[in-house]
Motif scaffolding. Structure first.
Motif, short mmCIF file in Angstrom:
data_model
loop_
_atom_site.label_atom_id
_atom_site.label_comp_id
_atom_site.label_asym_id
_atom_site.label_seq_id
_atom_site.Cartn_x
_atom_site.Cartn_y
_atom_site.Cartn_z
N ARG A 125 -2.13 0.64 -7.25
CA ARG A 125 -3.25 -0.11 -6.69
C ARG A 125 -4.39 -0.24 -7.67
O ARG A 125 -5.05 -1.29 -7.76
CB ARG A 125 -3.72 0.59 -5.42
CG ARG A 125 -4.91 -0.09 -4.73
CD ARG A 125 -5.43 0.81 -3.63
NE ARG A 125 -5.90 2.08 -4.17
CZ ARG A 125 -5.72 3.27 -3.57
NH1 ARG A 125 -5.08 3.35 -2.42
NH2 ARG A 125 -6.19 4.38 -4.13
N ASP A 126 -4.64 0.80 -8.46
CA ASP A 126 -5.79 0.81 -9.37
C ASP A 126 -5.41 0.59 -10.83
O ASP A 126 -6.23 0.79 -11.72
CB ASP A 126 -6.52 2.15 -9.24
CG ASP A 126 -7.04 2.40 -7.83
OD1 ASP A 126 -7.51 1.43 -7.20
OD2 ASP A 126 -6.96 3.55 -7.36
N SER A 143 5.47 -6.95 -8.60
CA SER A 143 4.13 -6.77 -9.15
C SER A 143 3.90 -7.79 -10.26
O SER A 143 4.79 -8.06 -11.06
CB SER A 143 3.92 -5.35 -9.68
OG SER A 143 4.87 -5.02 -10.68
N ARG A 148 0.57 -7.17 -5.95
CA ARG A 148 1.74 -6.34 -5.72
C ARG A 148 2.06 -6.33 -4.24
O ARG A 148 1.17 -6.42 -3.40
CB ARG A 148 1.56 -4.91 -6.25
CG ARG A 148 1.02 -3.87 -5.29
CD ARG A 148 -0.45 -3.96 -5.09
NE ARG A 148 -0.96 -2.78 -4.33
CZ ARG A 148 -2.06 -2.79 -3.65
NH1 ARG A 148 -2.82 -3.86 -3.59
NH2 ARG A 148 -2.47 -1.72 -2.99
N ALA A 172 -0.33 4.57 -4.83
CA ALA A 172 -1.77 4.73 -5.01
C ALA A 172 -2.18 4.47 -6.45
O ALA A 172 -3.21 3.84 -6.71
CB ALA A 172 -2.18 6.14 -4.59
N THR A 183 0.81 -1.22 0.00
CA THR A 183 0.00 0.00 0.00
C THR A 183 0.84 1.26 0.00
O THR A 183 0.37 2.32 -0.39
CB THR A 183 -0.93 0.02 1.22
OG1 THR A 183 -0.14 -0.08 2.42
CG2 THR A 183 -1.92 -1.14 1.17
#
Length: 243
Positions: free
Chosen positions: A153-154, A176, A161, A150, A50
């Protein structure tokens, strides 16, 4: 010389087993490197993925990355003292078999994946980054990471990951996994946050040593949830991976 096979072993352990995992991290690296058929090996802590910074540590997940002389040598890992020891500790585990596509840079002064020439690949790929931070540039680096994390993540096509590291501070890395090479390239070179970080790297002088490698994913054996594996919506074939 480019190896035929690299394996990534990842274990999920109970929180009560963390002290025993830390003890293994102190004693097992040398034992792993001495195993027959091992060219290069690292035991690694992991992060949640994260934030990829010091506060991202996940003490319930640990990993080993091993470069092998041959698939026959790799087949002996699970029966080895190191492999059995981590299996006894873990409540779940997974092995990802990897074939190097590209690699640049060094890890501990070595080029563990040789100089692979690439090649056309269909199906999942894995990207590995690893860097040893310059102490005086570490804070600047960690401040630059949140927007990239961030965005990752999307990112379309991302399957999993997480962060990896040889030590809690200063030895940073990321793993990843992607649905296909096109998704990885789109994020690495076209996403504005990641492209900005790439542009800043040479001017900021963050790294004393760095490595970036890509691999074709072969078998994925075991519990993919240990990796945080998530299939893209409406893509059941990728959800099964190559296992």
């Amino acid at each position: 010389m480019t190896p035929d096979l690299v394996t990534l072993h990842v274990w999920r352990i109970p929180r009560t087993a963390v002290p025993r995992a830390l003890a293994r991290m102190a004693t097992h690296p040398a034992r792993l490197r001495r195993m027959p058929g091992v060219r290069f090996a690292k035991l690694l802590g992991t992060g949640t993925g994260t934030g990829f910074g010091p506060g991202d540590t996940d003490l319930t997940r640990w990993a080993a990355l091993v470069v092998w002389e041959s698939p026959a040598a790799a087949a002996g890992f699970d029966a080895s003292p190191v492999g059995r020891s981590w299996a006894r500790l873990a409540r779940a585990g997974v092995r990802v078999e990897l074939h190097p596509l590209t690699s640049r840079g060094e890890w501990s002064g070595r080029r563990p994946f040789g100089e692979p020439s690439g090649g056309r690949v269909t199906g999942p790929v894995l990207a590995l980054t690893r860097a040893r931070l310059r102490a005086r540039r570490a804070v600047t680096f960690w401040r630059a990471i949140p927007p990239v994390a961030a965005a990752l993540r999307d990112a379309p096509g991302l399957l999993a990951r997480f962060g990896v590291g040889e030590a809690p501070l200063g030895w940073q890395g990321t793993v990843s996994l992607w649905r296909d090479p096109a998704d990885l390239v789109a994020f690495a070179y076209r996403h504005p946050e990641h492209r900005a970080a790439i542009t800043r790297t040479p001017t900021e002088g963050w790294y004393a040593e760095e490595l970036f490698a890509r691999f074709a994913v072969g078998d994925v054996v075991g519990d993919r949830t240990v990796l945080g594996w998530a299939a893209p919506a409406g893509d059941p074939e990728t959800a099964r991976g190559n296992a």
